[in-house]
Design a protein around this motif. Structure first.
Motif: not given
Length: 615
Positions: A78-82, A150-151, A171-174
């Motif tokens: 997982s990864i969070m982007v904007f 996440c806009p 928030e990155t995880h496996f």
């Protein structure tokens, strides 16, 4: 440096982990595209076992990862982007670069975590979850990436969140999917992670939007980072449904002050921790665990049936329903379905859309892997273990009591069982590939493989060391069977095949003598005789390599402990030994132990040299 062509740039040319420049894209910025590509490449190249090896602390006992891998499957990173624009724009950009995103789902757990961490209102965060399927994924790796989208707004209210997440990847995880979400199993897995697994609870929750019945997610984190990516060593357990263990997990998170701290969890000591009191089993747990142990015979037979029917081979070709499999293997559809359901509870297969698929664990039952091992352990060795009680009481060999003949004499008279036995011996030798890595054959002219069977190890040695010659020494029937294989692989001109009896003598003149899984078949006195024969044949400059599975003396888990009982059942005089016990045998035969070099599956190479002859 190896790279993987995973997704493509706008011009259709392959790119690799963002090492080439990315075109500026509407929806997602270059920095997030690169982060996504990096995660995709990582996911494609790591199995469940490999992810656990990376994330769990170095001193985690091996049984922790093995137990987790048995009951869980790596499903995504997982990864969070904007995105600058909308979630739809971000999803469109993912499609443009070769991913296949599904419909967005509202985030519940992560949205709340992020809001508390950065002192934001949850209503200001419109975080959506996109699961994007990966193209051309190897069969034993995860098949998708999870992207928290996440806009951001033009007013800069999210700037701290954006900068911190891109830098620290909090928030990155496996994610590991629990295959059978039974409450007692969830407690055991939780106890493994927070106890000997040295991981701290790191929040979690229930998301009703994930899957048909929602899912419970439990996060765990430990100190350190995955390098060079800089990702936190963080795992997520994904469990279908709303699970009772969530309350205990959140309570433990709050008790340790872990939930949503910007600094992350405190550093954990580099030693084993006791399981927290919250994981102390109820009175039911010992009984349940004992029932699991007592039904181990059922597990063996279910795996043997799967091996006999070739289930893994069929499912490797393509997923199938119970009825389709029954038709392929000529079995009763109802009973086969029930066995498959049992195998799914063991993590061997999994079911989706009425079709059965292999797990990483199940792939080990294919032909050429452990299929013959399962047939052997569920066949004649299963029967011989039924005489263990007689053997313990009388001191007599269990195999001979069960079959009326010593093991090798029985195999000589039953060629069908001998074929399974030799297939199992070859399949159980995955560690052979490591031998040329731990022994330097550069200056070895001649390797003598004593009782080397069909030459599986010797062929690997000769392939790895083109300047080395070999001698394969075994019984006449075995040598005849090996000759065709050496010829087919173009190695016959570099290897002399000699038949004989190593209990009487061995060929002279080698530089390195190998005894691979031989001494554990014999009593101490017989081992000394075999080693003495080697010493008499060896020049003083030669070296002896003994490959066995030593019993540890520090109480750590090891396959050798169970295999020691196995040797007592299925060999007359056979046993596993500690390194000190091998040292004593070597000394009695005129050798001294030089060193011990580990292999996989608790195997090791013990290297010895002959004492110089007295003048």
């Amino acid at each position: 440096m190896e790279t993987h062509q995973t997704i493509s740039a706008d011009d259709g040319q392959p790119v690799t982990d963002g090492t080439q420049a990315d075109a500026v894209s509407a929806g997602l910025e270059d920095v997030d595209i690169r982060r996504i590509r990096q995660m995709v490449t990582f996911i494609r190249s790591h199995t469940t076992t490999e992810i656990l090896a990376k994330v769990l602390p170095r001193k985690t006992p091996a049984y922790v990862a093995a137990d987790l891998a048995q009951h869980c499957r790596f499903v995504h990173g997982s990864i969070m982007v904007f995105p600058v624009g909308t979630v739809a724009a971000a999803a469109g950009r993912l499609s443009d670069i070769g991913l296949d995103p599904g419909p967005p789902r509202p985030s519940t757990v992560v949205r709340s975590r992020v809001a508390r961490r950065y002192d934001l209102s949850a209503s200001d965060l419109q975080i959506q979850i996109l699961h994007a399927a990966l193209p051309n994924v190897p069969g034993n790796c995860a098949e998708e990436i999870e992207i928290f989208v996440c806009p951001t707004d033009p007013g800069g209210r999210h700037s701290q969140l954006v900068d911190d997440e891109r830098r620290s990847n909090r928030e990155t995880h496996f994610a590991l999917k629990v295959l059978v979400p039974e409450n007692h199993l969830l407690k055991r897995l939780w106890g493994l992670l927070t106890g000997p697994g040295l991981m701290a609870p790191d929040g979690g929750g229930f998301n009703p939007h994930e899957g048909p019945i929602g899912c419970t997610v439990l996060y765990f984190q430990t100190s350190g980072q995955l390098l060079p990516q800089g990702w936190p060593r963080r795992l997520e357990l994904v469990i279908d449904g709303h699970q009772q263990i969530l309350a205990m997990h959140l309570q433990a998170t709050r008790a340790q002050g872990q939930d949503d701290l910007r600094s992350g969890p405190p550093a954990l000591p580099d030693t084993e921790l006791e399981t927290p009191a919250a994981t102390v089993p109820s009175q039911e747990e010992p009984t349940r665990r004992m029932l699991e142990l007592l039904t181990g015979a059922w597990v063996t037979q279910a795996l043997c049936v799967a091996a006999e029917l070739g289930i893994a081979d069929h499912l490797e070709e393509q997923p199938a329903t119970s009825a389709e499999l029954a038709s392929l293997v000529n079995a009763d559809a109802d009973l086969l379905h029930r066995v498959l359901r049992y195998l799914a509870s063991l993590g061997v297969v999994r079911r989706s859309d009425q079709h059965w698929r292999l797990t990483d664990l199940g792939r080990t039952l294919r032909t050429g892997a452990l299929r013959d091992v399962a047939r052997l352990y569920g066949g004649i060795f299963y029967h011989s273990f039924g005489s263990l009680s007689h053997s313990v009481r009388s001191g007599q060999n269990a195999f001979e009591h069960a079959f009326g003949l010593p093991p090798f004499e029985y195999l000589n008279q039953h060629p069908d069982q001998a074929r399974i036995f030799h297939g199992a011996m070859a399949a159980g030798s995955s560690w052979f590939d490591r031998v040329p890595e731990v022994i330097n054959f550069k200056d070895v002219n001649t390797v003598v493989d004593i009782a080397g069977g069909r030459g599986d190890l010797l062929r690997r040695i000769l392939t790895a060391s083109p300047s080395t010659r070999g001698v394969l020494f075994d019984q006449p029937a075995v040598i005849d069977a090996a000759r065709e294989t050496f010829k087919r692989e173009g190695l016959l001109d570099r290897c002399e095949l000699i038949d004989g009896d190593f209990t009487a003598e061995v060929p002279p003149g080698g530089d390195l003598y190998v005894l691979s899984r031989i001494l554990h078949d014999w009593s101490d006195d017989q081992c000394v005789d075999i080693l003495t024969n080697c010493r008499e044949a060896m020049p003083e400059t030669a070296v002896l390599a003994i490959i066995e599975r030593p019993i540890p003396t520090d109480n750590r888990p090891s396959l050798a402990i169970a295999w020691d009982v196995h040797m007592s059942v299925n060999n007359i005089g056979g046993r596993e030994r500690t390194v000190d016990e091998y040292r004593e045998l070597l000394t009695s035969a005129g050798f001294y132990l030089i060193d011990e070099r580990p292999l996989v599956l608790d195997m090791a190479v013990l290297t010895a040299a002959p004492y110089p002859a007295a003048n």
